[in-house]
Design an enzyme around this catalytic site. Structure first.
Site, PDB file in Angstrom:
ATOM      1  N   TYR A  97      37.523  29.521  43.666  1.00 40.20           N
ATOM      2  CA  TYR A  97      36.865  28.291  41.679  1.00 40.20           C
ATOM      3  C   TYR A  97      37.793  28.277  41.297  1.00 40.20           C
ATOM      4  O   TYR A  97      38.565  29.004  41.209  1.00 40.20           O
ATOM      5  CB  TYR A  97      35.402  29.374  41.282  1.00 40.20           C
ATOM      6  CG  TYR A  97      34.952  28.105  40.526  1.00 40.20           C
ATOM      7  CD1 TYR A  97      34.618  26.715  40.432  1.00 40.20           C
ATOM      8  CD2 TYR A  97      35.205  29.057  39.144  1.00 40.20           C
ATOM      9  CE1 TYR A  97      33.585  25.927  39.609  1.00 40.20           C
ATOM     10  CE2 TYR A  97      34.466  27.905  38.030  1.00 40.20           C
ATOM     11  CZ  TYR A  97      34.192  26.966  37.945  1.00 40.20           C
ATOM     12  OH  TYR A  97      33.664  25.766  37.603  1.00 40.20           O
ATOM     13  N   ASP A 156      45.843  30.860  40.611  1.00 32.91           N
ATOM     14  CA  ASP A 156      44.602  30.767  39.911  1.00 32.91           C
ATOM     15  C   ASP A 156      44.255  32.075  39.125  1.00 32.91           C
ATOM     16  O   ASP A 156      43.695  32.384  40.053  1.00 32.91           O
ATOM     17  CB  ASP A 156      43.127  30.197  39.691  1.00 32.91           C
ATOM     18  CG  ASP A 156      42.231  30.169  39.145  1.00 32.91           C
ATOM     19  OD1 ASP A 156      42.488  30.764  38.050  1.00 32.91           O
ATOM     20  OD2 ASP A 156      41.438  29.165  39.157  1.00 32.91           O
ATOM     21  N   LYS A 160      39.757  33.270  30.600  1.00 34.44           N
ATOM     22  CA  LYS A 160      39.147  34.455  30.396  1.00 34.44           C
ATOM     23  C   LYS A 160      39.545  35.329  29.548  1.00 34.44           C
ATOM     24  O   LYS A 160      39.567  35.611  28.097  1.00 34.44           O
ATOM     25  CB  LYS A 160      37.779  35.535  32.118  1.00 34.44           C
ATOM     26  CG  LYS A 160      37.671  33.907  32.554  1.00 34.44           C
ATOM     27  CD  LYS A 160      36.129  34.223  33.535  1.00 34.44           C
ATOM     28  CE  LYS A 160      35.752  32.969  34.063  1.00 34.44           C
ATOM     29  NZ  LYS A 160      36.293  32.895  35.391  1.00 34.44           N
TER      30      LYS A 160
HETATM   31  C1  PLP Z   1      36.375  30.893  35.430  1.00 33.12           C
HETATM   32  C2  PLP Z   1      37.199  30.734  36.121  1.00 33.12           C
HETATM   33  C3  PLP Z   1      37.623  29.146  36.563  1.00 33.12           C
HETATM   34  C4  PLP Z   1      37.286  28.452  34.947  1.00 33.12           C
HETATM   35  O1  PLP Z   1      37.033  29.100  33.421  1.00 33.12           O
HETATM   36  P1  PLP Z   1      36.752  28.498  31.965  1.00 33.12           P
HETATM   37  O2  PLP Z   1      36.937  28.905  31.829  1.00 33.12           O
HETATM   38  O3  PLP Z   1      35.015  28.475  33.168  1.00 33.12           O
HETATM   39  O4  PLP Z   1      36.426  27.158  32.833  1.00 33.12           O
HETATM   40  C5  PLP Z   1      39.167  28.908  36.776  1.00 33.12           C
HETATM   41  N1  PLP Z   1      39.840  29.763  37.494  1.00 33.12           N
HETATM   42  C6  PLP Z   1      38.883  30.696  37.908  1.00 33.12           C
HETATM   43  C7  PLP Z   1      39.342  31.498  38.945  1.00 33.12           C
HETATM   44  C8  PLP Z   1      37.799  31.586  37.284  1.00 33.12           C
HETATM   45  O5  PLP Z   1      37.178  32.572  38.085  1.00 33.12           O
END
Ligand code: PLP
Length: 429
Positions: A144, A239, A267
């Site tokens: 994701y 990511d 986060k």
């Molecule tokens: C949560 C998440 C995102 C998106 O971040 P948001 O602040 O919710 O837009 C992108 N990549 C990973 C791996 C995530 O867990």
């Protein structure tokens, strides 16, 4: 446990908010309940509007790695707020933040702050395309990367049917520009590169999957991904929105000794306020406006409140005692859960990465998204309901990690273990 006020609020919410929620993961749909409305949180615990207390293992989906309402973070927000919350102009905090981020991630020679993880990944991909002058990107099934169009592809460009594309708001042309490989399967990536290599701008990956439950890369997988991308002159984007700052300074890239061209953060870096960041090799980052041609902007990017909270968080993480303590907490939790799962090895598989873990309702190892999708989600839903009735707040989905924080106590763990033991006995009696 009764949830009268929560049920009442949700009944009201669905009239005014799509699905009653501002982010789909908050709905308890997949576990067959209405969502619970939270009033407050402190350390490892949260309290709902009906006065119920829970041990919280969501930690706001990661940010609260040191627990709710951490005094240093609260103080930083309060102090900063009295001086004005936004100027849309340069502020000293952004210089401090970029240096701090670099001290954790040396590969991020230049850093730009944004407002969410979604913005970070979306911008990193645009930058990769602008820098390489190529069109295609590759992602891995089950990873994701936020909710921007190009990432909302699981089934692969060629496979996605026109009707499903029409229904979900993502255009066929967007889908055709995202190729999908299988995690832990380097051949699947090599195949895509053999066909499209010269057109692939970037490969984006969660180095440790955290959005299909926890799935770790197998021996050398990330090194191989790096090798293939370098061979074809494509950029590698890590990511690390979940893995960054999670287990140690330096994230998964340090742990696995694989250096990406660009890194996305989110986060934890915001200490519970809306923040994301992306960065990487200076030569690539300089392709961003105002110096370069790739446009990227934000009225509230590098906002004082968010930066103050994030800086306070990163300073806590910089203390020499913080990561060893977090690692010990993670181990105490996962050792305990691991022991409880053992007798059920025919039904359950427990995956752990430090303070993150997932109880998969599947009696075989989970190596990729397809394995995860084979889990018994109905049984998971039952397990979730048994746990929450005992005051243990787990993520309401089989495909999300359990987030242990530094604020959880041994007593919290003991109560959680007891609840797990009881729930499993009931499920498999
Ligand atoms: C949560 C998440 C995102 C998106 O971040 P948001 O602040 O919710 O837009 C992108 N990549 C990973 C791996 C995530 O867990």
């Amino acid at each position: 446990m009764q949830w009268n006020k929560s049920i009442e609020l949700f009944r009201e919410a669905v009239k005014h908010i799509p699905g009653g929620v501002n982010s789909p993961v908050r709905a308890f749909k997949s576990v067959g309940m209405d969502p619970i409305y939270i009033e407050s949180g402190t350390k490892g615990h949260i309290f709902d509007v009906d006065g119920n207390e829970y041990i919280d293992f969501i930690s706001s989906w990661g940010p609260h790695i040191l627990g709710h309402a951490h005094p240093a973070i609260v103080e930083a927000i309060q102090k900063t707020a009295t001086k004005g919350t936004s100027f849309g102009a340069c502020i000293p905090l952004e210089v401090e933040m970029s240096k701090l981020v670099k001290s954790f991630f040396p590969s991020m020679e230049k850093v730009r702050m944004v407002n969410s993880g979604t913005e970070a990944t979306m911008s990193a991909v645009r930058l990769a395309r602008g820098y390489t002058k190529r069109t295609l990107i590759v992602k891995f099934d089950g990873c994701y990367h936020g909710h921007s169009d190009g990432f909302l592809v699981q089934a692969g460009s060629g496979v996605a049917t026109f009707s499903s594309v029409q229904n979900n708001g993502v255009t066929t042309s967007t889908v055709s520009e995202t190729l999908v490989a299988e995690f832990n399967n380097i051949a699947s990536l090599e195949d895509l590169f053999k066909k499209h290599g010269s057109q692939i701008a970037a490969v984006i990956i969660e180095p440790i999957m955290g959005n299909m439950g926890i799935i770790k890369p197998e021996e050398n997988f990330l090194k191989e991904v790096r090798r293939v991308t370098s061979e074809y002159g494509s950029l590698l984007i890590f990511d690390e929105v979940i893995t960054g700052f999670r287990l140690s300074a330096g994230g998964a890239q340090k742990l696995y000794g694989v250096i990406p061209d660009l890194t996305c953060l989110g986060k934890i870096i915001g200490g519970g306020l809306p923040v994301g960041a992306f960065g990487g090799r200076a030569e690539i980052m300089d392709a961003l406006s105002p110096d370069g041609a790739v446009y990227q902007a934000g009225t509230l990017s590098g906002n004082p409140l968010a930066l103050a909270a994030g800086i306070a968080m990163l300073k806590e993480l910089q203390k020499p005692e913080t990561y060893p303590a977090l690692q010990a907490k993670g181990k105490a939790f996962s050792d305990g859960v691991g022991r409880l799962i053992e007798p059920y090895a025919d039904h359950l598989y427990y995956a752990v990465f430090g303070t993150l873990s997932t109880i998969f309702f599947r009696g075989k190892p989970v190596r990729n998204a397809e394995d995860a999708r084979a889990c018994d989600t109905e049984l998971f839903a039952k397990f979730f309901r048994l746990m929450i009735a005992q005051g243990i707040y787990l993520p309401p989905s089989q495909f999300e990690a359990i987030f242990v924080s530094g604020a959880h106590t041994e007593e919290d763990f003991a109560r959680t273990f007891e609840a797990i033991e009881k729930s499993l006995k009931q499920l498999y009696k």
